[in-house]
Design a protein around this motif. Sequence first.
Motif, mmCIF file in Angstrom:
data_model
loop_
_atom_site.group_PDB
_atom_site.id
_atom_site.type_symbol
_atom_site.label_atom_id
_atom_site.label_comp_id
_atom_site.label_asym_id
_atom_site.label_seq_id
_atom_site.Cartn_x
_atom_site.Cartn_y
_atom_site.Cartn_z
ATOM 1 N N GLU A 162 46.713 45.499 37.462
ATOM 2 C CA GLU A 162 45.821 45.003 38.321
ATOM 3 C C GLU A 162 46.088 44.881 39.555
ATOM 4 N N CYS A 197 48.759 38.662 40.058
ATOM 5 C CA CYS A 197 47.581 39.724 39.870
ATOM 6 C C CYS A 197 46.388 39.336 40.817
ATOM 7 N N HIS A 239 43.927 38.196 40.835
ATOM 8 C CA HIS A 239 42.962 36.869 40.661
ATOM 9 C C HIS A 239 43.901 35.567 40.504
ATOM 10 N N HIS A 256 47.219 35.064 38.753
ATOM 11 C CA HIS A 256 47.811 34.874 37.643
ATOM 12 C C HIS A 256 49.407 35.762 37.786
ATOM 13 N N GLU A 263 38.617 36.050 33.356
ATOM 14 C CA GLU A 263 38.206 37.285 34.165
ATOM 15 C C GLU A 263 37.166 37.930 33.518
HETATM 16 ZN ZN LIG Z 1 43.962 38.926 36.848
#
Ligand SMILES: [Zn+2]
Length: 240
Positions: free
Chosen positions: A88, A131, A133, A135, A165
């Motif tokens: 990602e 990532c 997002h 994490h 997600e």
């Molecule tokens: Zn992610």
Amino acid sequence: MSGDGANTATVAEEEYLQSLFWLHEAGLPMTGANLSRAMQLSAPTVHEMIGRLERDGYITRASDRAISFTDSGVEHAEGIVRRHRLIERFLTDVLGVPWDEVHEEAERLEHAMSPVLEERMLAAIGDAKTCPHGHPIVAGARLAGVPLADVELGARVAVLRFENEAEDLLRYLKASGIEPGMEGVLAEREPSHVVLETVDGQRIALTTSVAETVSVTADPSPPPRTALPEQLVLGQRYGR
Ligand SMILES: [Zn+2]
Ligand SMILES: [Zn+2]
């Protein structure tokens, strides 16, 4: 594809191992009920797969139904989670794919990646530790947070990560303008929604249900908690 464990996990098993790992990271009990909430799948579907993961040696179940990883299970789960988050980050930072589109792509690529490619991708992302997002790519590096929905009016907030997600949820978050790393103040708090006012004056409105899935650090801070809502309520629908 069953029987001899560690080297033969199916794509479906790897998806479940990732969600179990997220429960484990978040300090939430690893149970079938929590897994079916986290994956938004029916209890019978999840129950069947838990049986398969147990037969293939990735998990064990106690008499109270609590799930634990075996050594091979946790190793496998950590590996697939690390590859997922790395892919990602690579897709957003190196290839310029918007962060609301990379989760589904990573789900396709993560199962087929060689250690050599993993090493090259890791080199390509530079200093990034999460990532897109929020994490952590390396297991164990997760920072404690609180749901944005728990934060009191006027508190200073820094956005840590998006816990869920799901594709439509990430699109909703992207459209709202929120980003991991963003800082601001909780400017509105209603039963239906909250508004985060960022340091540069942007006003970001999220439904309370979505704000449950956004982890932040806050000052003053409510007690640490990771929410696991039964159903997500998005403020608008996409694809209609
Ligand atoms: Zn992610
Ligand atoms: Zn993802």
